[in-house]
Design a protein around this motif. Sequence first.
Motif, PDB file in Angstrom:
ATOM      1  N   VAL A 250      10.327   0.023  -0.700  1.00  0.00           N
ATOM      2  CA  VAL A 250      11.584  -0.016   0.044  1.00  0.00           C
ATOM      3  C   VAL A 250      11.445  -1.212   0.969  1.00  0.00           C
ATOM      4  O   VAL A 250      10.692  -1.175   1.941  1.00  0.00           O
ATOM      5  CB  VAL A 250      11.805   1.265   0.863  1.00  0.00           C
ATOM      6  N   GLY A 251      12.139  -2.286   0.630  1.00  0.00           N
ATOM      7  CA  GLY A 251      11.928  -3.518   1.385  1.00  0.00           C
ATOM      8  C   GLY A 251      10.493  -3.964   1.195  1.00  0.00           C
ATOM      9  O   GLY A 251      10.015  -4.076   0.068  1.00  0.00           O
ATOM     10  N   ILE A 252       9.781  -4.175   2.303  1.00  0.00           N
ATOM     11  CA  ILE A 252       8.380  -4.604   2.175  1.00  0.00           C
ATOM     12  C   ILE A 252       7.412  -3.440   2.363  1.00  0.00           C
ATOM     13  O   ILE A 252       6.202  -3.611   2.392  1.00  0.00           O
ATOM     14  CB  ILE A 252       8.039  -5.751   3.164  1.00  0.00           C
ATOM     15  N   ILE A 253       7.977  -2.235   2.495  1.00  0.00           N
ATOM     16  CA  ILE A 253       7.134  -1.047   2.641  1.00  0.00           C
ATOM     17  C   ILE A 253       6.887  -0.457   1.266  1.00  0.00           C
ATOM     18  O   ILE A 253       7.816  -0.328   0.465  1.00  0.00           O
ATOM     19  CB  ILE A 253       7.836   0.004   3.523  1.00  0.00           C
ATOM     20  N   CYS A 254       5.653  -0.100   0.994  1.00  0.00           N
ATOM     21  CA  CYS A 254       5.346   0.507  -0.293  1.00  0.00           C
ATOM     22  C   CYS A 254       5.068   1.981  -0.057  1.00  0.00           C
ATOM     23  O   CYS A 254       4.176   2.339   0.711  1.00  0.00           O
ATOM     24  CB  CYS A 254       4.136  -0.183  -0.919  1.00  0.00           C
ATOM     25  N   THR A 255       5.844   2.842  -0.704  1.00  0.00           N
ATOM     26  CA  THR A 255       5.670   4.277  -0.483  1.00  0.00           C
ATOM     27  C   THR A 255       4.411   4.801  -1.171  1.00  0.00           C
ATOM     28  O   THR A 255       3.943   5.881  -0.863  1.00  0.00           O
ATOM     29  CB  THR A 255       6.901   5.067  -0.980  1.00  0.00           C
ATOM     30  N   GLN A 287     -19.814  -2.760  -1.602  1.00  0.00           N
ATOM     31  CA  GLN A 287     -19.633  -1.523  -2.377  1.00  0.00           C
ATOM     32  C   GLN A 287     -18.425  -0.766  -1.831  1.00  0.00           C
ATOM     33  O   GLN A 287     -18.280  -0.616  -0.613  1.00  0.00           O
ATOM     34  CB  GLN A 287     -20.901  -0.678  -2.227  1.00  0.00           C
ATOM     35  N   LEU A 288     -17.585  -0.312  -2.730  1.00  0.00           N
ATOM     36  CA  LEU A 288     -16.368   0.388  -2.298  1.00  0.00           C
ATOM     37  C   LEU A 288     -16.411   1.847  -2.747  1.00  0.00           C
ATOM     38  O   LEU A 288     -16.583   2.132  -3.938  1.00  0.00           O
ATOM     39  CB  LEU A 288     -15.142  -0.315  -2.889  1.00  0.00           C
ATOM     40  N   VAL A 289     -16.274   2.752  -1.803  1.00  0.00           N
ATOM     41  CA  VAL A 289     -16.226   4.180  -2.145  1.00  0.00           C
ATOM     42  C   VAL A 289     -14.839   4.696  -1.766  1.00  0.00           C
ATOM     43  O   VAL A 289     -14.504   4.799  -0.588  1.00  0.00           O
ATOM     44  CB  VAL A 289     -17.305   4.977  -1.377  1.00  0.00           C
ATOM     45  N   CYS A 290     -14.041   4.982  -2.783  1.00  0.00           N
ATOM     46  CA  CYS A 290     -12.651   5.385  -2.495  1.00  0.00           C
ATOM     47  C   CYS A 290     -12.080   6.155  -3.675  1.00  0.00           C
ATOM     48  O   CYS A 290     -12.290   5.780  -4.828  1.00  0.00           O
ATOM     49  CB  CYS A 290     -11.809   4.132  -2.242  1.00  0.00           C
ATOM     50  N   ASN A 291     -11.380   7.218  -3.385  1.00  0.00           N
ATOM     51  CA  ASN A 291     -10.672   7.956  -4.422  1.00  0.00           C
ATOM     52  C   ASN A 291      -9.603   7.040  -5.027  1.00  0.00           C
ATOM     53  O   ASN A 291      -8.728   6.558  -4.319  1.00  0.00           O
ATOM     54  CB  ASN A 291     -10.040   9.196  -3.758  1.00  0.00           C
ATOM     55  N   PRO A 292      -9.673   6.801  -6.355  1.00  0.00           N
ATOM     56  CA  PRO A 292      -8.728   5.843  -6.940  1.00  0.00           C
ATOM     57  C   PRO A 292      -7.273   6.290  -6.858  1.00  0.00           C
ATOM     58  O   PRO A 292      -6.364   5.466  -6.958  1.00  0.00           O
ATOM     59  CB  PRO A 292      -9.181   5.722  -8.401  1.00  0.00           C
ATOM     60  N   ASN A 293      -7.052   7.593  -6.664  1.00  0.00           N
ATOM     61  CA  ASN A 293      -5.657   8.073  -6.612  1.00  0.00           C
ATOM     62  C   ASN A 293      -5.077   8.090  -5.206  1.00  0.00           C
ATOM     63  O   ASN A 293      -3.918   8.429  -5.022  1.00  0.00           O
ATOM     64  CB  ASN A 293      -5.568   9.487  -7.179  1.00  0.00           C
ATOM     65  N   LEU A 294      -5.898   7.754  -4.242  1.00  0.00           N
ATOM     66  CA  LEU A 294      -5.427   7.842  -2.858  1.00  0.00           C
ATOM     67  C   LEU A 294      -4.338   6.800  -2.574  1.00  0.00           C
ATOM     68  O   LEU A 294      -4.548   5.597  -2.716  1.00  0.00           O
ATOM     69  CB  LEU A 294      -6.613   7.626  -1.909  1.00  0.00           C
ATOM     70  N   ASN A 295      -3.161   7.299  -2.216  1.00  0.00           N
ATOM     71  CA  ASN A 295      -2.084   6.369  -1.852  1.00  0.00           C
ATOM     72  C   ASN A 295      -1.294   6.931  -0.680  1.00  0.00           C
ATOM     73  O   ASN A 295      -1.289   8.134  -0.447  1.00  0.00           O
ATOM     74  CB  ASN A 295      -1.173   6.100  -3.049  1.00  0.00           C
ATOM     75  N   PHE A 296      -0.672   6.068   0.052  1.00  0.00           N
ATOM     76  CA  PHE A 296       0.165   6.502   1.173  1.00  0.00           C
ATOM     77  C   PHE A 296       1.194   5.423   1.477  1.00  0.00           C
ATOM     78  O   PHE A 296       1.167   4.346   0.882  1.00  0.00           O
ATOM     79  CB  PHE A 296      -0.696   6.840   2.405  1.00  0.00           C
ATOM     80  N   MET A 297       2.100   5.770   2.363  1.00  0.00           N
ATOM     81  CA  MET A 297       3.170   4.828   2.668  1.00  0.00           C
ATOM     82  C   MET A 297       2.696   3.823   3.708  1.00  0.00           C
ATOM     83  O   MET A 297       2.267   4.209   4.791  1.00  0.00           O
ATOM     84  CB  MET A 297       4.367   5.613   3.220  1.00  0.00           C
ATOM     85  N   TYR A 298       2.762   2.556   3.361  1.00  0.00           N
ATOM     86  CA  TYR A 298       2.307   1.535   4.291  1.00  0.00           C
ATOM     87  C   TYR A 298       2.880   0.179   3.897  1.00  0.00           C
ATOM     88  O   TYR A 298       3.550   0.054   2.876  1.00  0.00           O
ATOM     89  CB  TYR A 298       0.765   1.483   4.302  1.00  0.00           C
ATOM     90  N   VAL A 299       2.585  -0.814   4.710  1.00  0.00           N
ATOM     91  CA  VAL A 299       2.980  -2.173   4.361  1.00  0.00           C
ATOM     92  C   VAL A 299       1.741  -2.856   3.773  1.00  0.00           C
ATOM     93  O   VAL A 299       0.804  -3.160   4.501  1.00  0.00           O
ATOM     94  CB  VAL A 299       3.477  -2.936   5.614  1.00  0.00           C
ATOM     95  N   PRO A 300       1.724  -3.061   2.450  1.00  0.00           N
ATOM     96  CA  PRO A 300       0.506  -3.587   1.829  1.00  0.00           C
ATOM     97  C   PRO A 300       0.041  -4.898   2.466  1.00  0.00           C
ATOM     98  O   PRO A 300      -1.162  -5.112   2.631  1.00  0.00           O
ATOM     99  CB  PRO A 300       0.922  -3.797   0.365  1.00  0.00           C
ATOM    100  N   GLY A 301       0.991  -5.731   2.844  1.00  0.00           N
ATOM    101  CA  GLY A 301       0.630  -7.019   3.460  1.00  0.00           C
ATOM    102  C   GLY A 301      -0.208  -6.835   4.720  1.00  0.00           C
ATOM    103  O   GLY A 301      -1.180  -7.560   4.945  1.00  0.00           O
ATOM    104  N   HIS A 302       0.147  -5.838   5.543  1.00  0.00           N
ATOM    105  CA  HIS A 302      -0.612  -5.592   6.767  1.00  0.00           C
ATOM    106  C   HIS A 302      -2.027  -5.114   6.449  1.00  0.00           C
ATOM    107  O   HIS A 302      -2.998  -5.568   7.037  1.00  0.00           O
ATOM    108  CB  HIS A 302       0.066  -4.516   7.632  1.00  0.00           C
ATOM    109  N   LEU A 303      -2.106  -4.182   5.510  1.00  0.00           N
ATOM    110  CA  LEU A 303      -3.414  -3.604   5.171  1.00  0.00           C
ATOM    111  C   LEU A 303      -4.335  -4.675   4.575  1.00  0.00           C
ATOM    112  O   LEU A 303      -5.512  -4.770   4.932  1.00  0.00           O
ATOM    113  CB  LEU A 303      -3.240  -2.415   4.214  1.00  0.00           C
ATOM    114  N   SER A 304      -3.786  -5.506   3.701  1.00  0.00           N
ATOM    115  CA  SER A 304      -4.593  -6.589   3.117  1.00  0.00           C
ATOM    116  C   SER A 304      -5.125  -7.494   4.214  1.00  0.00           C
ATOM    117  O   SER A 304      -6.298  -7.880   4.199  1.00  0.00           O
ATOM    118  CB  SER A 304      -3.738  -7.472   2.198  1.00  0.00           C
ATOM    119  N   HIS A 305      -4.257  -7.826   5.144  1.00  0.00           N
ATOM    120  CA  HIS A 305      -4.652  -8.728   6.224  1.00  0.00           C
ATOM    121  C   HIS A 305      -5.847  -8.161   7.004  1.00  0.00           C
ATOM    122  O   HIS A 305      -6.852  -8.838   7.217  1.00  0.00           O
ATOM    123  CB  HIS A 305      -3.467  -8.964   7.160  1.00  0.00           C
ATOM    124  N   MET A 306      -5.737  -6.877   7.398  1.00  0.00           N
ATOM    125  CA  MET A 306      -6.794  -6.264   8.203  1.00  0.00           C
ATOM    126  C   MET A 306      -8.110  -6.200   7.437  1.00  0.00           C
ATOM    127  O   MET A 306      -9.177  -6.471   7.974  1.00  0.00           O
ATOM    128  CB  MET A 306      -6.378  -4.853   8.635  1.00  0.00           C
TER     129      MET A 306
END
Length: 437
Positions: A250-255, A287-306
């Motif tokens: 939705v716009g730049i937000i990814c649900t 090394q990355l430890v993460c559930n591959p199905n884990l998703n949430f609503m966020y702005v991907p651009g912000h998360l990538s930046h951090m």
Amino acid sequence: MSWKMSEKLMDTIRHYASFPATGVSLRQMVQFGEKPSTGTLFRASQFLAEELPIRLAHRVQELDNLPDGLNEMPSVKKVQAWYAQSFEEITQLPRPHLPKDVRERLMRPSRSGKHAYLPEATPNPSIEEGQYASHNGASYASGLNHKKFSASRRYFAMVDDTGDWPPDLHLYNQKFAQTLHKIKRRHDSVVTTMAQGILEYKRKRQRMQIDHNIQSFLDRFYMSRIGIRMLIGQHIALTDQNHYRDPSYVGIICTKTYVKDLAQEAIENARFVCEDHYGLFEAPKIQLVCNPNLNFMYVPGHLSHMLFETLKNSLRAVVETHGQDKQEFPVTKVIVAEGKEDITIKISDEGGGIPRSAIPLVWTYMYTTVDRTPNLDPDFDKSDFKAPMAGFGYGLPISRLYARYFGGDLKLISMEGYGTDVYLHLNRLSSSSEPLQ
Ligand SMILES: Nc1ncnc2c1ncn2[C@@H]1O[C@H](COP(=O)(O)OP(=O)(O)OP(=O)(O)O)[C@@H](O)[C@H]1O
């Protein structure tokens, strides 16, 4: 600079700056909808045509009031002129004259009843009240002409959409989005130009660090910039409905922001930059430890930046602590935990850590252990603030603002002589307001 700020414009700016900003939550931005109608978009345009000038006006004034001659630095003046010019462009955009029935219909809620009015935003859990607020806000507003702003001081209300809207509305929406687009481009290099302004100041005044006042000004300033760009980006994306869009956006937000995919990409990018910078055949492993199905609503651009910024820091620390000529380095670990409230990402490195006395400094702008700050060419990376490997000392403070903007936080714990853990908390409730009040 061909554009000049007139006294009349400054008066209007002062007027707008007497109103407080209205915070919007991630949830509100999303509930506004995937494909808003012309009428709903028009209401949003109206809201932004008041909200953005208010936010821009606060910044023009704050830049004017910066202490100790910082407001006189050429780069600071340049940034101020951009804000004032953008303010002028929005406030002077002619609005269509609408017949009474259209005006009334715009104020009527949607028949569907769904999200006719959006829920109020809740307080931001990461922020103390007023932490990033401008000094002259609500307290001044009460005595002023509130009427002018009362009609649309609500973020995105769905309007009654039965039947067509006059073409003027659609035209205005398009024009408004174009104006926003131009403004967004103009402000692309605000962070680097402000950084340049601070450097000019430090040189002129022979200062090593910036004081508390300037630090909190910069925090407010960059936080506000994140908010302005979020609203603008969101509005442009929602207006432009011509091309195919991923239904989870939705716009730049990814649900459905998949944390693992995004983290994997950030890891690859950070490692690539590290290899390039140090001329390594292979960057230290992550090394990355993460559930591959884990998703949430966020702005991907912000998360990538951090993620990119913190991973770059870890890689740099690992390479510099263990030596560039090493064949093998200790592995940096990225662990993603899923809680009800937060998704937390921990980045643990064995890069030698940070002395305890230097921890408060990592949150200040311009603190860096890079010897030579890269040259700030005005044309440098216009798209956004991304230094090649390190060097401006903006990575951590700006990343923390991104985290806090949507109710998360960024924390750093270090063991000097061993390594650093960075905790990136991302708030998944997403109903908290922008930290402006
Ligand atoms: N994981 C880490 N291990 C050791 N030191 C770190 C780590 N992360 C940050 N630091 C220290 O904190 C300083 C500031 O980090 P920050 O990311 O804000 O700026 P930077 O990396 O120097 O420059 P840039 O603006 O390009 O990010 C770094 O220069 C470094 O000395």
